[in-house]
Design a protein around this motif. Structure first.
Motif, mmCIF file in Angstrom:
data_model
loop_
_atom_site.group_PDB
_atom_site.id
_atom_site.type_symbol
_atom_site.label_atom_id
_atom_site.label_comp_id
_atom_site.label_asym_id
_atom_site.label_seq_id
_atom_site.Cartn_x
_atom_site.Cartn_y
_atom_site.Cartn_z
ATOM 1 N N ASN A 13 0.253 -2.840 5.004
ATOM 2 C CA ASN A 13 0.594 -2.950 3.577
ATOM 3 C C ASN A 13 1.658 -3.994 3.322
ATOM 4 N N LEU A 39 -10.495 16.465 7.986
ATOM 5 C CA LEU A 39 -9.752 17.413 8.827
ATOM 6 C C LEU A 39 -9.659 18.807 8.204
ATOM 7 N N GLY A 99 -2.731 2.376 6.904
ATOM 8 C CA GLY A 99 -2.363 1.558 5.759
ATOM 9 C C GLY A 99 -0.933 1.058 5.928
ATOM 10 N N GLY A 126 0.715 4.123 -1.970
ATOM 11 C CA GLY A 126 1.102 5.143 -1.004
ATOM 12 C C GLY A 126 2.278 4.785 -0.121
ATOM 13 N N MET A 182 -6.528 -0.703 5.719
ATOM 14 C CA MET A 182 -7.197 0.430 5.100
ATOM 15 C C MET A 182 -6.267 1.193 4.179
ATOM 16 N N TRP A 225 -6.767 8.528 4.882
ATOM 17 C CA TRP A 225 -8.231 8.577 4.699
ATOM 18 C C TRP A 225 -8.890 9.590 5.626
HETATM 19 C C1 LIG Z 1 -3.592 -4.239 2.475
HETATM 20 C C2 LIG Z 1 -2.832 -3.105 1.856
HETATM 21 C C3 LIG Z 1 -1.717 -3.372 1.086
HETATM 22 C C4 LIG Z 1 -0.992 -2.327 0.528
HETATM 23 N N1 LIG Z 1 0.124 -2.630 -0.171
HETATM 24 C C5 LIG Z 1 0.901 -1.618 -0.650
HETATM 25 C C6 LIG Z 1 2.123 -1.904 -1.276
HETATM 26 O O1 LIG Z 1 2.513 -3.074 -1.383
HETATM 27 N N2 LIG Z 1 2.867 -0.893 -1.759
HETATM 28 C C7 LIG Z 1 2.464 0.404 -1.627
HETATM 29 O O2 LIG Z 1 3.172 1.274 -2.095
HETATM 30 N N3 LIG Z 1 1.322 0.711 -1.006
HETATM 31 C C8 LIG Z 1 0.525 -0.262 -0.502
HETATM 32 N N4 LIG Z 1 -0.637 0.039 0.144
HETATM 33 C C9 LIG Z 1 -0.987 1.435 0.348
HETATM 34 C C10 LIG Z 1 -0.233 2.017 1.540
HETATM 35 O O3 LIG Z 1 -0.262 1.142 2.608
HETATM 36 C C11 LIG Z 1 -0.771 3.330 2.023
HETATM 37 O O4 LIG Z 1 -1.069 4.140 0.938
HETATM 38 C C12 LIG Z 1 0.275 4.047 2.872
HETATM 39 O O5 LIG Z 1 0.682 3.211 3.926
HETATM 40 C C13 LIG Z 1 -0.238 5.335 3.410
HETATM 41 O O6 LIG Z 1 0.653 5.815 4.392
HETATM 42 P P1 LIG Z 1 0.289 7.085 5.236
HETATM 43 O O7 LIG Z 1 1.335 7.265 6.231
HETATM 44 O O8 LIG Z 1 0.045 8.228 4.306
HETATM 45 O O9 LIG Z 1 -1.098 6.761 5.904
HETATM 46 P P2 LIG Z 1 -1.505 5.619 6.894
HETATM 47 O O10 LIG Z 1 -0.424 4.639 7.039
HETATM 48 O O11 LIG Z 1 -2.833 5.144 6.478
HETATM 49 O O12 LIG Z 1 -1.594 6.397 8.263
HETATM 50 C C14 LIG Z 1 -2.574 7.337 8.543
HETATM 51 C C15 LIG Z 1 -2.678 7.457 10.030
HETATM 52 O O13 LIG Z 1 -3.431 8.617 10.339
HETATM 53 C C16 LIG Z 1 -4.264 8.346 11.417
HETATM 54 N N5 LIG Z 1 -5.348 9.309 11.402
HETATM 55 C C17 LIG Z 1 -6.321 9.487 10.476
HETATM 56 N N6 LIG Z 1 -7.123 10.501 10.834
HETATM 57 C C18 LIG Z 1 -6.638 10.981 12.004
HETATM 58 C C19 LIG Z 1 -7.050 12.043 12.865
HETATM 59 N N7 LIG Z 1 -8.088 12.825 12.574
HETATM 60 N N8 LIG Z 1 -6.342 12.250 13.990
HETATM 61 C C20 LIG Z 1 -5.267 11.474 14.292
HETATM 62 N N9 LIG Z 1 -4.841 10.475 13.506
HETATM 63 C C21 LIG Z 1 -5.527 10.236 12.379
HETATM 64 C C22 LIG Z 1 -4.679 6.929 11.194
HETATM 65 O O14 LIG Z 1 -5.143 6.347 12.376
HETATM 66 C C23 LIG Z 1 -3.398 6.313 10.687
HETATM 67 O O15 LIG Z 1 -2.635 5.814 11.759
HETATM 68 C C24 LIG Z 1 -1.394 -0.999 0.711
HETATM 69 C C25 LIG Z 1 -2.521 -0.736 1.469
HETATM 70 C C26 LIG Z 1 -3.234 -1.769 2.055
HETATM 71 C C27 LIG Z 1 -4.421 -1.441 2.885
#
Ligand SMILES: Cc1cc2nc3c(=O)[nH]c(=O)nc-3n(C[C@H](O)[C@H](O)[C@H](O)COP(=O)(O)OP(=O)(O)OC[C@H]3O[C@@H](n4cnc5c(N)ncnc54)[C@H](O)[C@@H]3O)c2cc1C
Ligand SMILES: Cc1cc2nc3c(=O)[nH]c(=O)nc-3n(C[C@H](O)[C@H](O)[C@H](O)COP(=O)(O)OP(=O)(O)OC[C@H]3O[C@@H](n4cnc5c(N)ncnc54)[C@H](O)[C@@H]3O)c2cc1C
Ligand code: FES
Lengths: 375, 553
Positions: A43, A215, A39, A341, A313, A210
């Protein structure tokens, strides 16, 4: 004393901040990321603090969770302000967010919402059209008022991701590309299974968005993380006039202008999943309706052209973040931000990292414990 | 015929009837149409609506491509600034048009026209969408004022006439920007939105030109060979008086002769490949499989020399610099010697890139052709792709030339009509046999040239790679430090390919740079992910399309 070996799963904003916090605290850190559908890579960089009407409409049962977490959102925005200084500029602008009303009912809804938010310490105000004309004269004539939340803002996630990644590398975080398929407790620590090898760690931080639910399945929790494919649009550059993050009291939209002059239009319109490892696919209805709504609210942008759409995503849980050790094993610490997020990611990542190092930190995150999903 | 008058940054300009703004401005001696965020000047580059570098503001509307806009009387045209003001007016657009033909043909060149004619003759209801104002495409490039220069244009005029008499509905000046599952297409024609849900669709979008990326290739006055050809063949405008033409392939020689006949001096035609005499076996094989075309090539070279043109083989452009009003073009020959010549215009063509965006978007399977340096699309004997009802013909499938495009068009048009319930795909035996011959000739023609894409390692690090975002090779290399697994990751790290043209020129370079660092072979998925819109689309047009779709449901 031997450095603790910590593995962070997930290389989005949450995992990256967790990893660099751990490394700075003296741990030996490896970050494993599958490199698909983060995400964080898709984002829009909106710093959300006020309750999003889209979310309230779609997931009414989760609203209490979000409302109780409002102070946490404000702290998360402050965390980004610190990072902006620390990293040397991520184009963070904090002029506030406007949630627009076109009818009296919508304005009344916003007034009530503002009262609840003020009670949680947010800096909010209801503006009439006259006040709006002074700060956002480009709005459509049908807009009668708006809620301004001064805690909100925007940043450039492309720059933020790059600088955070570089910072993590600089403090010694090692990166491994791959997917973790299973976690296993052993007397010495945790074993992690990947396609190619088995790794061991003293502690594991799960920042896999997601991918997190699958996990930790079997560790006494049933984490309802779901992948939610969302749509985005971006235009060619125009003169810089839109300062605020713009949303609507009833309809799904976020609209803002980057420092490149480009206008980014999103707000949670759906995309479709194109299989596990491919990015989601754009659907025509989302593009048409999302952009048409933008033109309706800000007619002045109609002579710009949309140059690209994409889909990414998002992750949904129950509205609130999941932070802290698993009931079944305190060697596994969860770091999954709740709604909006990207806003929450750095704060969630830092707190999870501190918890993994045995530091209880200054913020009580008991309400975000994974124990609420105990089976 | 009356001329049109308009103003450009306050100066009065006269345009011949039917001329594009770009042509009229060229005739008037203007070649800087816009300035960039980094204060660089830009003008015509591709001449065909792809590069988005010729943007001007027309009557207060910014972001209009001069090469695709008709010059009309009384227009107020200004140079485009980097951050144009919002117009402040509400969205207004013409009533949308919805179409549901038996066969939708996308592209009005050799392949598309032939396909449409075949389908219409079989009895199908055919609509053809063409981006250009005048049908004919790149090969048959028709003059805006109807004047016929030579046999090639006459053949094209005949094909267009045949299309009209076959009853095809031709919609010109239509830009297709969206292709979605289940053959749903969206386009804009000026202010009007077009939505098409055909029974079958034939993609015949052709190719655009691969440039010679050197320091200075973004300067006004440096353009593709096809751009100079369009200025001349469509609008009788000479891009300049003294020209250098470089790159590789037969188009360069052909255009050199055309422009020389039109009165330009070809100071140098630099062909990257060595002289065919040094490779007699290859030359002989080519001549055997296409004697007439081989002879035509020889005659053109003699003609160019007679007209005072200079031809150098084994010579490559390595840089262009502004030198007063002129351009200083530096060449290097295969023995390493360099020289610099002064010209008005530098034309470049180093091969072609298929316009396969629609096909990639819809999930058509492709493979990489290393000899041509681009993707080729898979089709069956009926020219149908792996998507049911979706056909592809001509250069958009991978370069094949106009004669092959015509034959592929006949096959696809016949089959698409049959699939829509009109006629049966009658015996296409002779067409297929002819097509085999054309393909054999092509396969023997290209080895005489040197169109394999240049390696990034061979380019100076200050060469601009991404025209839109103004990124040099060095800027993009910084994104390789994190070992991106995909061009999309490199894009997010550096902004390469994020601009208006959506990576048309830098995309292949970025894909190759990532492939080099990962060691993975290049394939369809190596390139930037295809997304709508294929071409930038006005928000007002999306607004209109949304209304049309909403009313239908
Ligand atoms: C189009 C869009 C627009 C958005 N706009 C906003 C916004 O403007 N402001 C805001 O606050 N939020 C926004 N969000 C939400 C935000 O992007 C996400 O909630 C946030 O980036 C999540 O960050 P994260 O690091 O927790 O997870 P992610 O950035 O989703 O990273 C998770 C990572 O884990 C990896 N992964 C998953 N399972 C495994 C596994 N079993 N083994 C190894 N790697 C794995 C994935 O490949 C991924 O790289 C938006 C989301 C989208 C999709
Ligand atoms: C804050 C922000 C600002 C942005 N600004 C811009 C902007 O100004 N301009 C712009 O253009 N973009 C912009 N983007 C979007 C950017 O284009 C995408 O996020 C990303 O870099 C590339 O596209 P993607 O997400 O569609 O695909 P990626 O996430 O890069 O995924 C590419 C994937 O597609 C696969 N793929 C390749 N070809 C095909 C095919 N034929 N069929 C199916 N799959 C294929 C690849 O294998 C790969 O897995 C911005 C993004 C963000 C987050
Ligand atoms: S010259 Fe007009 S778009 Fe390229």
């Amino acid at each position: 004393m031997k450095k603790p070996e910590v593995i962070v799963i997930g290389g989005g904003v949450t995992g990256t901040v967790a990893a660099l916090t751990l490394a700075e605290a003296g741990a030996s850190v490896m970050l494993i990321d599958e490199g698909v559908n983060a995400g964080s890579g898709a984002n829009a960089g909106s710093l959300h603090v006020q309750m999003q009407s889209r979310f309230m409409r779609l997931y009414p049962d989760q609203v209490p969770n979000v409302e109780a977490a409002l102070p946490f959102y404000r702290m998360a925005a402050e965390e980004w302000v610190r990072l902006d200084k620390d990293l040397g500029g991520i184009e963070l602008v904090r002029k506030g967010g406007l949630m627009l009303a076109e009818t009296e009912e919508q304005l009344a809804f916003l007034s009530k919402k503002a009262e609840r938010e003020a009670a949680q310490g947010l800096s909010v105000e209801i503006l009439n059209r006259e006040a709006l004309d002074r700060i956002a004269p480009w709005l459509g004539l049908q807009i009668i008022g708006a809620e301004l939340c001064r805690d909100e803002g925007k940043l450039n996630p492309l720059i933020a991701n790059r600088l955070l990644g570089a910072r993590a590398a600089a403090v010694g975080v090692r990166r491994l590309a791959g997917r973790v398929t299973a976690l296993r407790p052993t007397p010495q620590g945790i074993e992690l299974e990947t396609a190619h090898e088995t790794l061991t760690a003293d502690k594991v931080v799960v920042a896999a968005a997601w991918g997190a639910g699958a996990l930790v399945h079997g560790f006494g929790v049933s984490l309802p993380t779901k992948a939610e494919p969302l749509h985005m649009n971006i235009t060619e550059p125009g003169a810089p006039v839109i300062n605020h993050l713009v949303q609507h009291a009833e309809r799904s939209i976020t609209l803002k202008q980057f420092s490149t002059g480009q206008i980014v239009i999103g707000g949670g319109w759906p995309a479709t999943t194109a299989g596990w490892s491919a990015p989601p696919t754009v659907i025509s209805g989302s593009m048409l309706q999302n952009v048409a709504l933008a033109a309706h609210l800000a007619p002045a942008i109609s002579n710009l052209r949309v140059i690209r759409t994409w889909a990414g995503m998002n992750t949904t849980i129950d509205g609130a973040s999941v932070i802290g050790p698993l009931p079944a094993s305190d060697r596994i610490v969860m770091a999954v931000p709740g709604d909006a997020g990207y806003t929450l990611g750095p704060l969630v990542g830092r707190i999870a990292a501190q918890l993994a190092m045995g530091d209880m930190g200054e913020i009580d995150v008991g309400r975000f414990s994974p124990a609420r999903f105990a089976t | 015929m009356t001329d049109n008058r308009f103003t450009f940054d306050g100066q009065s300009v006269t345009a011949k009837r039917g001329q594009s703004l770009a042509a009229a401005l060229t005739d008037a001696g203007h070649r800087t149409f816009r300035t960039t965020a980094k204060s660089a000047e830009r003008g015509i580059f591709c001449g065909m609506g792809v590069c988005q570098d010729c943007l001007v503001s027309i009557d207060g509307q910014p972001n209009q491509r001069a090469c695709m806009s008709l010059a009309s009387d009384g227009m107020t045209v200004t140079r485009q600034v980097p951050f144009p003001a919002f117009s402040g007016t509400a969205a207004k657009a013409g009533a949308p048009l919805t179409l549901a033909p038996d066969v939708l043909v996308i592209g009005g060149g050799a392949g598309g026209l032939s396909a449409g004619i075949a389908a219409a003759r079989a009895g199908a209801d055919v609509v053809l969408l063409d981006e250009r104002k005048v049908s004919g495409g790149q090969y048959y490039k028709q003059a805006a004022d109807g004047v016929v220069l030579d046999g090639q244009q006459r053949d094209g005029a005949d094909l267009v006439a045949a299309a009209k008499s076959a009853g095809i509905t031709i919609l010109s000046g239509v830009e297709l920007w969206g292709a979605f599952d289940d053959l749903l297409f969206m386009a804009q024609q000026g202010d009007r939105a077009i939505i098409a849900r055909p029974k079958t669709a034939i993609v015949a979008t052709g190719a655009y030109e691969r440039p010679v990326m050197v320091p200075g290739w973004t300067l006004p006055g440096v353009m593709t060979t096809g751009a100079a050809q369009t200025l001349w063949r469509s609008y009788q405008s000479l891009a300049g008086k003294r020209l250098a033409i470089c790159g590789s392939g037969p188009l360069n020689l052909q255009v050199a002769v055309e422009l020389a006949r039109g009165g330009a001096t070809i100071v140098r035609l630099a062909e990257r490949a060595a002289h065919p005499v040094t490779r007699p076996l290859q030359a002989a094989r080519m001549a055997v499989s296409g004697p007439a075309l081989a002879m035509k090539g020889l005659k053109m070279e003699w003609a160019l020399r007679r007209l005072g043109g200079t031809v150098r083989y084994g010579s490559d452009l390595i840089g262009v610099a502004q030198c007063g009003n002129a351009l200083a073009a530096t060449f290097q020959s295969s023995d390493g010697t360099r020289d610099t010549i002064e010209v008005d215009v530098v034309c470049m063509n180093a091969g072609f890139e298929p316009q396969n965006e629609i096909l990639r978007l819809l999930g058509v399977s492709m493979h990489y052709d290393p000899a041509m340096g681009h993707l080729r699309c898979h089709t069956d004997d009926a020219m149908q792709t792996n998507i049911r009802g979706l056909y592809a013909v001509g250069d958009c499938k991978g370069l094949g030339g106009a004669p092959a495009a015509c034959d592929e068009g006949v096959i696809a048009g016949t089959h698409a009509a049959a699939a829509a319930g009109f006629g049966d795909a009658y015996d296409l035996h002779s067409v297929r046999r002819r097509l085999t011959g054309h393909r054999r000739f092509q396969s023997r023609l290209w080895p005489l040239y040197d169109i394999a894409p240049r390696q990034a390692a061979d380019m100076p690090s200050d060469t601009i790679i991404c025209r839109c975002e103004e990124l040099t090779l060095d800027d993009i290399r910084t994104g390789l430090d994190d070992k991106p697994g995909h061009a999309g990751t490199l894009k997010r790290a550096t902004r390469v390919g994020m601009g208006r043209c959506q990576g048309r020129y830098c995309g292949p370079v970025a894909a190759r740079m990532v492939a080099e660092t990962t060691g993975k072979p290049i394939e369809n998925l190596s390139f930037f992910a295809p997304r709508v819109p294929i071409k930038p689309v006005a928000i007002s047009s999306i607004f209109a399309a949304e209304e049309a779709v909403r009313e239908k449901t």
